[in-house]
Design a protein around this motif. Structure first.
Motif, PDB file in Angstrom:
ATOM      1  N   GLY A 193      71.476  23.999  34.152  1.00  0.00           N
ATOM      2  CA  GLY A 193      71.573  25.448  34.060  1.00  0.00           C
ATOM      3  C   GLY A 193      72.395  25.940  32.898  1.00  0.00           C
ATOM      4  N   LYS A 194      72.989  25.026  32.144  1.00  0.00           N
ATOM      5  CA  LYS A 194      73.874  25.413  31.042  1.00  0.00           C
ATOM      6  C   LYS A 194      73.376  24.933  29.675  1.00  0.00           C
ATOM      7  N   VAL A 195      72.135  24.487  29.609  1.00  0.00           N
ATOM      8  CA  VAL A 195      71.525  24.052  28.354  1.00  0.00           C
ATOM      9  C   VAL A 195      70.632  25.174  27.828  1.00  0.00           C
ATOM     10  N   GLY A 196      70.792  25.500  26.573  1.00  0.00           N
ATOM     11  CA  GLY A 196      69.971  26.538  25.959  1.00  0.00           C
ATOM     12  C   GLY A 196      69.075  25.980  24.864  1.00  0.00           C
ATOM     13  N   LEU A 197      67.812  26.386  24.860  1.00  0.00           N
ATOM     14  CA  LEU A 197      66.874  26.039  23.804  1.00  0.00           C
ATOM     15  C   LEU A 197      66.312  27.329  23.211  1.00  0.00           C
ATOM     16  N   ALA A 233      65.745  17.664  34.661  1.00  0.00           N
ATOM     17  CA  ALA A 233      67.168  17.347  34.843  1.00  0.00           C
ATOM     18  C   ALA A 233      68.062  18.572  34.760  1.00  0.00           C
ATOM     19  N   VAL A 234      67.782  19.503  33.841  1.00  0.00           N
ATOM     20  CA  VAL A 234      68.755  20.575  33.585  1.00  0.00           C
ATOM     21  C   VAL A 234      68.169  21.982  33.642  1.00  0.00           C
ATOM     22  N   GLN A 235      66.834  22.117  33.781  1.00  0.00           N
ATOM     23  CA  GLN A 235      66.207  23.440  33.786  1.00  0.00           C
ATOM     24  C   GLN A 235      66.771  24.319  32.650  1.00  0.00           C
ATOM     25  N   PRO A 236      66.462  23.959  31.422  1.00  0.00           N
ATOM     26  CA  PRO A 236      67.067  24.684  30.285  1.00  0.00           C
ATOM     27  C   PRO A 236      66.664  26.155  30.255  1.00  0.00           C
ATOM     28  N   ARG A 237      67.570  26.952  29.754  1.00  0.00           N
ATOM     29  CA  ARG A 237      67.285  28.368  29.517  1.00  0.00           C
ATOM     30  C   ARG A 237      66.659  28.488  28.132  1.00  0.00           C
ATOM     31  N   ILE A 238      65.588  29.264  28.028  1.00  0.00           N
ATOM     32  CA  ILE A 238      64.873  29.412  26.770  1.00  0.00           C
ATOM     33  C   ILE A 238      65.138  30.811  26.213  1.00  0.00           C
ATOM     34  N   ILE A 373      57.113  23.786  29.153  1.00  0.00           N
ATOM     35  CA  ILE A 373      58.564  23.961  29.128  1.00  0.00           C
ATOM     36  C   ILE A 373      58.982  25.389  29.446  1.00  0.00           C
ATOM     37  N   LYS A 374      58.287  26.363  28.912  1.00  0.00           N
ATOM     38  CA  LYS A 374      58.704  27.755  29.099  1.00  0.00           C
ATOM     39  C   LYS A 374      58.398  28.286  30.494  1.00  0.00           C
ATOM     40  N   VAL A 375      57.400  27.742  31.155  1.00  0.00           N
ATOM     41  CA  VAL A 375      56.994  28.267  32.466  1.00  0.00           C
ATOM     42  C   VAL A 375      58.026  27.938  33.531  1.00  0.00           C
TER      43      VAL A 375
END
Length: 375
Positions: A193-197, A233-238, A373-375
């Protein structure tokens, strides 16, 4: 042919950030208002002239420069065009627009006896595409003596780099106490929840994550598995843009991302508690710079422009204004600007993008990114 993402530059010489709409790197930009401008001055120092007989005449006449608009154009005027060309007798006209429109114009003029554009600012990806279309001049490096100071690996027959960077890891040092060392750290479950792409540079994630699974700059297929693992693993925020990712970093919505080293230097200068970490796989390289269309009318002045662009004084101004590194070995940047550059050892490990491979696969990657990835 749709090519690699566009990149770069987000501050003017006053130190104010640009909006993402006026960045060379951004896809989907609104087209800039086109315009021209010219200033007259006097003389040109002999130090710029090189050794070609074509340079024996005194400078003067016109030069049409094709460039992005906004504060990026202001940076170029202040660092290069006004002090090194306009003040010394060359009248500069400016054709300002987003990259797709300017590429279209150069392509449309390919069969004319003379085109309208003398030098054009593009990313390395855009320049590669234009060169593949056969519309760029093969440069005579004897007319660009300052090019002798270009860093290893950046010289191209059709393109002179002006600013460079590479994708590294950027993290909040208050939240992540142990610096990351690999692109694999983006998959650390502790950062869920704290990874940004960032959408704008999505193709870099294919190249970076592919390196974790046996891939290369000419083979990103192994990235698909790793990107799926990252999402699980991390459900990145886009985020759509660098600006929005910076805001998320400031609010601690995210703690870690992969972005250009220049962004780390910029965000740190703006007061964010961030650091850059060079991944053991090597950074994903990027170059932005200038090329000359084959149909250019004023090639002597175009060569003067390219040579002046590589002066240490110009490099210092561009680096200070934009936080991007410069492609010459004699820039003599002050110690306080060390954060914008890579060490020689890090430079030796930069992964230089295979522009042909990336251009061929970008559309498929974007479709996969949006669906998986974005969905």
């Amino acid at each position: 042919m749709e090519t690699v993402m566009r990149f770069l530059i987000d501050r003017d010489l006053s130190g104010q950030p640009l909006s993402d709409e006026v960045q060379p790197e951004n896809i989907g930009r609104r087209q800039f208002i086109r315009g021209t401008g010219a200033l007259l001055g006097v003389g040109l120092g002999a130090g710029l002239l090189g050794h070609s007989s074509a340079w024996a005449q005194q400078p003067g006449g016109e030069l049409l420069v094709s460039n992005w608009g906004g504060d990026w154009n202001n940076n170029v005027i202040n660092a290069l065009e006004q002090p090194e060309l306009e003040s010394k007798g060359i009248k500069i006209l400016r054709d300002l627009a987003a990259a797709p429109a300017r590429k279209t114009k150069i392509l449309a003029e390919r069969n004319l006896p003379r085109g309208s554009v003398d030098v054009a600012h593009f990313t390395d990806a855009d320049a590669f595409e234009l060169n593949q279309q056969g519309v760029l001049e093969e440069l005579d490096y004897s007319k660009i003596p300052n090019a002798s100071h270009l860093l290893p690996g950046v010289q191209k027959p059709y393109f002179i780099p002006f600013y460079i960077s590479g994708v590294v890891l950027i993290y909040n040092k208050n939240k992540i106490k142990t610096p990351p060392t690999s692109f694999a750290d983006l998959m650390n479950p502790e950062y869920a929840g704290k990874v940004g792409l960032i959408d704008q540079i999505y193709f870099n994630y294919f190249l970076a994550m592919g390196l974790l699974n046996g891939g290369s700059m000419s083979n990103a297929e192994p990235a698909l598995e790793k990107l799926r693992q990252l999402k699980k693993a991390v459900q990145p925020r886009i985020y759509p843009s660098h600006q929005q990712a910076a805001a998320a970093m400031a609010s601690e919505e995210i703690w870690i991302t992969a972005n250009y080293n220049a962004r780390a230097a910029q965000w740190k200068a703006e007061g964010l508690p961030v650091e850059a970490a060079y991944p053991k796989e090597g950074a994903i390289g990027f170059e932005g710079g200038v090329c000359m269309p084959k149909r250019a009318r004023n090639k002597d002045n175009a060569y003067r422009y390219l040579n002046a662009m590589l002066l240490p004084s110009v490099a210092q101004k561009i680096a200070k204004a934009t936080y991007y590194a410069v492609p010459i070995d004699n820039a003599a940047l002050p110690p306080e600007m060390a954060a914008i550059d890579f060490t020689p050892e890090q430079r030796s490990r930069i992964n230089r993008v295979d522009l042909g491979y990336t251009a061929k696969n970008q559309a498929a990657w974007l479709d996969w990114w949006n669906k998986e990835i974005k969905v």
